[in-house]
Design a protein around this motif. Sequence first.
Motif, PDB file in Angstrom:
ATOM      1  N   LEU A 121       0.825  -1.222   0.000  1.00 30.18           N
ATOM      2  CA  LEU A 121       0.000   0.000   0.000  1.00 30.18           C
ATOM      3  C   LEU A 121       0.858   1.272   0.000  1.00 30.18           C
ATOM      4  O   LEU A 121       0.328   2.368   0.116  1.00 30.18           O
ATOM      5  CB  LEU A 121      -0.940  -0.004   1.214  1.00 30.18           C
ATOM      6  CG  LEU A 121      -1.947  -1.156   1.258  1.00 30.18           C
ATOM      7  CD1 LEU A 121      -2.769  -1.099   2.539  1.00 30.18           C
ATOM      8  CD2 LEU A 121      -2.863  -1.137   0.044  1.00 30.18           C
TER       9      LEU A 121
ATOM     10  N   HIS B 247      -8.241   0.892   2.063  1.00 27.85           N
ATOM     11  CA  HIS B 247      -7.579  -0.220   1.375  1.00 27.85           C
ATOM     12  C   HIS B 247      -7.124  -1.282   2.367  1.00 27.85           C
ATOM     13  O   HIS B 247      -7.202  -2.483   2.059  1.00 27.85           O
ATOM     14  CB  HIS B 247      -6.395   0.298   0.544  1.00 27.85           C
ATOM     15  CG  HIS B 247      -6.833   0.956  -0.719  1.00 27.85           C
ATOM     16  ND1 HIS B 247      -7.005   0.266  -1.901  1.00 27.85           N
ATOM     17  CD2 HIS B 247      -7.150   2.245  -0.993  1.00 27.85           C
ATOM     18  CE1 HIS B 247      -7.414   1.103  -2.851  1.00 27.85           C
ATOM     19  NE2 HIS B 247      -7.509   2.314  -2.315  1.00 27.85           N
TER      20      HIS B 247
ATOM     21  N   ARG C 272     -10.129  -3.415   3.338  1.00 25.79           N
ATOM     22  CA  ARG C 272     -10.460  -4.321   2.238  1.00 25.79           C
ATOM     23  C   ARG C 272      -9.484  -5.494   2.199  1.00 25.79           C
ATOM     24  O   ARG C 272      -9.866  -6.628   1.984  1.00 25.79           O
ATOM     25  CB  ARG C 272     -10.407  -3.598   0.896  1.00 25.79           C
ATOM     26  CG  ARG C 272     -11.700  -2.888   0.574  1.00 25.79           C
ATOM     27  CD  ARG C 272     -11.666  -2.390  -0.860  1.00 25.79           C
ATOM     28  NE  ARG C 272     -12.022  -0.980  -0.835  1.00 25.79           N
ATOM     29  CZ  ARG C 272     -11.541  -0.054  -1.637  1.00 25.79           C
ATOM     30  NH1 ARG C 272     -10.661  -0.365  -2.554  1.00 25.79           N
ATOM     31  NH2 ARG C 272     -11.947   1.177  -1.548  1.00 25.79           N
ATOM     32  N   LYS C 273      -8.211  -5.185   2.398  1.00 31.11           N
ATOM     33  CA  LYS C 273      -7.155  -6.194   2.357  1.00 31.11           C
ATOM     34  C   LYS C 273      -7.313  -7.182   3.527  1.00 31.11           C
ATOM     35  O   LYS C 273      -7.171  -8.378   3.344  1.00 31.11           O
ATOM     36  CB  LYS C 273      -5.789  -5.491   2.437  1.00 31.11           C
ATOM     37  CG  LYS C 273      -4.605  -6.397   2.231  1.00 31.11           C
ATOM     38  CD  LYS C 273      -3.329  -5.584   2.092  1.00 31.11           C
ATOM     39  CE  LYS C 273      -2.656  -5.438   3.442  1.00 31.11           C
ATOM     40  NZ  LYS C 273      -1.292  -4.949   3.337  1.00 31.11           N
TER      41      LYS C 273
END
Length: 105
Positions: free
Chosen positions: A46, A99, A102-103
């Motif tokens: 990320l 993010h 979500r990960k």
Amino acid sequence: AGDTSPTGAPNMVLHENMDPDYEPTEQEIEEYAAWLGMDKHEDRDLFWIARAGLKAPLPKPWKPCQSEDNEIFYFNFETGESVWDHPCDDHYRKIYHEHKSRKDG
């Protein structure tokens, strides 16, 4: 308004000189990633978020300013707000958390 830092000290307005070819170093990316809350090892995928944040120009009407004791802060010339942290930091921190969830989810 516009002539004091967040601590009330006099300041000087600086000009933001964003080099369109600026590429942050790996160390700069790691430091900013940590500032955003990322783990140096777990969140390396990320780091593009940190890189984007480092390359982001200040949104209008924010301007970088320098306080009497040479500290950099940011001043919004429309609202009179002044902050120590770059106005985009929260935006990129939010993107990271979206993010990351979500990960991890």
